[in-house]
Design an enzyme around this catalytic site. Structure first.
Site: not given
Ligand code: URA
Length: 443
Positions: A82, A161, A168, A183, A187
């Site tokens: 990620h 999230d 956000r 966050s 995930k």
């Protein structure tokens, strides 16, 4: 529990307990708390910070607001990657099939564009028919069958999230280290991984402004992974200028297909191989980064990586002809307008932040989370920092839907690109490696 009291405590620099963070995450997930109070709490977190214990508590609370992928029965390792968000960053499109072709399963839960950064799901949805909205059960079946899946966050995966992320984006509260760490990790921990590789962006196009904060984010995410028995390796990579030459959505898919064929730009290939090598080592199919890199290179050269991408596209309902003739399959821009150099000299910078904002101005990114996007627009860069150019040389092509888009694209490039006389030394693409053993400076 009164949310107003929690907001006031946070505003005054106090700390919320784990049960209080659970109350917040559950309330966000089931829509029982008003948006304006959540927004105020987020802003207090940005301004006052959060302790490491609070970050762990928020991560766990968001993770537990949904369900997790159950892949424990698979005999192969499950490793994902990620990134904290970049411009022109299409690494996931290349990496997921490449790593799966090398024997490590990749159950990838990706995001959409956030702020000035692009999103893997938006790029994949440029492929006609490609479905990123699979259920967890369907995603698990696909991983079992072909070794990889790329899906969006549904209501099943860390739904707290998903809602906070959108809020956000709309309230100027993205750029906070603990919020980003919680966050991303909520995930990723829902994917049932045996290892995770993270790409933390540094430079003008990154969310966090200083190297110290980026290193703190890296350490925090490593610690969150360890807390859940998931080993994490973080590479810090440069985002002063976009990755690769194509910036947008459809054109980034085209560049990804080129990279899977072995023809992509050198920086995209280098970052993909470096992240992929860490994934193969974490997944236990190779014991050194060098051997892992060779295995990845072989999978590109043999065509196995592109074939795995084809399987991925077919499995998720997309048109597999994108692997053979991307331009025919992907929507093409109405206008392609060259952007020429205004003088002789050396390209000093191509500011990633400004290019990212330019994509949004062209219609290729979102102003609000519910906006639809035009997959055909963006920029095709012809010059990168350090290149010597002559007046009139084409520095970029603006891919636009109409003349207003062309003007917006020109304005963005006027601000993003600077030509001067000084020679330019490019920063290292990957500067640091962070693991449970500490921080290694690579360059
Ligand atoms: N990516 C995420 O998933 N979350 C953030 O907060 C920033 C980047």
């Amino acid at each position: 529990m009164k949310l107003r009291d929690l907001i006031a405590r946070k505003r005054d620099g106090g700390e919320l307990s784990a049960p209080e963070w659970t109350f917040v995450a559950q309330g966000v997930a089931n829509d029982s708390l008003p948006d304006y109070q959540i927004a105020a709490l987020l802003m207090a977190c940005v301004l006052r910070g959060m302790t490491p214990d609070e970050t762990v508590a928020l991560t766990d609370a968001m993770l537990n607001s949904g369900r997790s992928l159950d892949l424990g029965h698979l005999s192969v390792a499950r490793v994902d990657k990620h990134s904290t968000g970049g411009v022109g960053d299409k690494v996931s499109l290349v990496l997921a099939p490449l790593v799966a072709a090398c024997g490590v399963a990749v159950p990838m839960v990706s995001g959409r564009g956030l702020g000035h950064t692009g999103g893997t799901l938006d790029k994949l949805e440029a492929i006609p028919g490609f479905n990123t909205r699979l259920s967890l059960a369907a995603a698990a079946r696909q991983v079992e069958r072909i070794g990889c899946v790329i899906i969006g966050q549904t209501d099943e995966i860390a739904p707290a999230d998903r809602k906070l992320y959108a809020m956000r984006d709309a309230t100027g509260t993205v750029a906070a280290m603990p919020l980003i760490a919680a966050s991303i990790m909520s995930k990723k921990l829902a994917e049932g991984l045996t290892g995770l590789v993270l790409d933390v962006k540094t430079g003008v196009g990154a969310f966090l402004p200083t190297l110290d904060e980026e290193l703190a984010l890296a350490r925090q995410m490593v610690a969150l992974g360890e807390h859940h028995n998931c080993p994490v390796v973080v590479l810090l990579s440069n985002m002063d200028f976009p990755l690769g030459r194509e910036c947008g959505n459809g054109n980034e898919v085209e560049e990804s297909v080129a990279a899977l064929r072995g023809d992509g730009p050198p920086d995209l290939r280098e970052l993909t191989l470096r992240l992929g090598a860490e994934m193969l080592v974490l997944g236990g199919v190779e014991s050194t980064v060098e051997a892992a890199t060779r295995r990845l290179e072989a999978a590109i050269a043999s065509g196995a990586a592109l074939e795995k991408f084809r399987e991925l596209v077919i499995a998720q309902g997309g048109d597999p002809a994108v692997c053979d003739d991307p331009q025919r399959v992907l929507a093409q821009p109405v206008l392609r307008v060259p952007y020429p150099a205004s003088r002789d000299g050396v390209v000093q910078r191509v500011n990633a932040l400004t290019v990212g904002r330019g994509i949004t101005a062209l219609g290729g990114g979102r102003q609000a989370m519910e906006d639809s996007i035009d997959h055909s627009v963006g920029f095709s860069l012809r010059a990168i920092p350090g290149d010597r150019v002559r007046r009139g040389d084409v520095l970029a092509e603006i891919l636009a839907a109409d003349s207003a888009g062309v003007e917006a694209g020109k304005l963005a490039l006027d601000e993003a690109i600077a030509i001067g006389d000084a020679a330019v030394t490019l920063p290292p693409l990957v500067s640091h490696r962070v693991t449970g053993s500490g921080v290694e400076r690579l360059a």
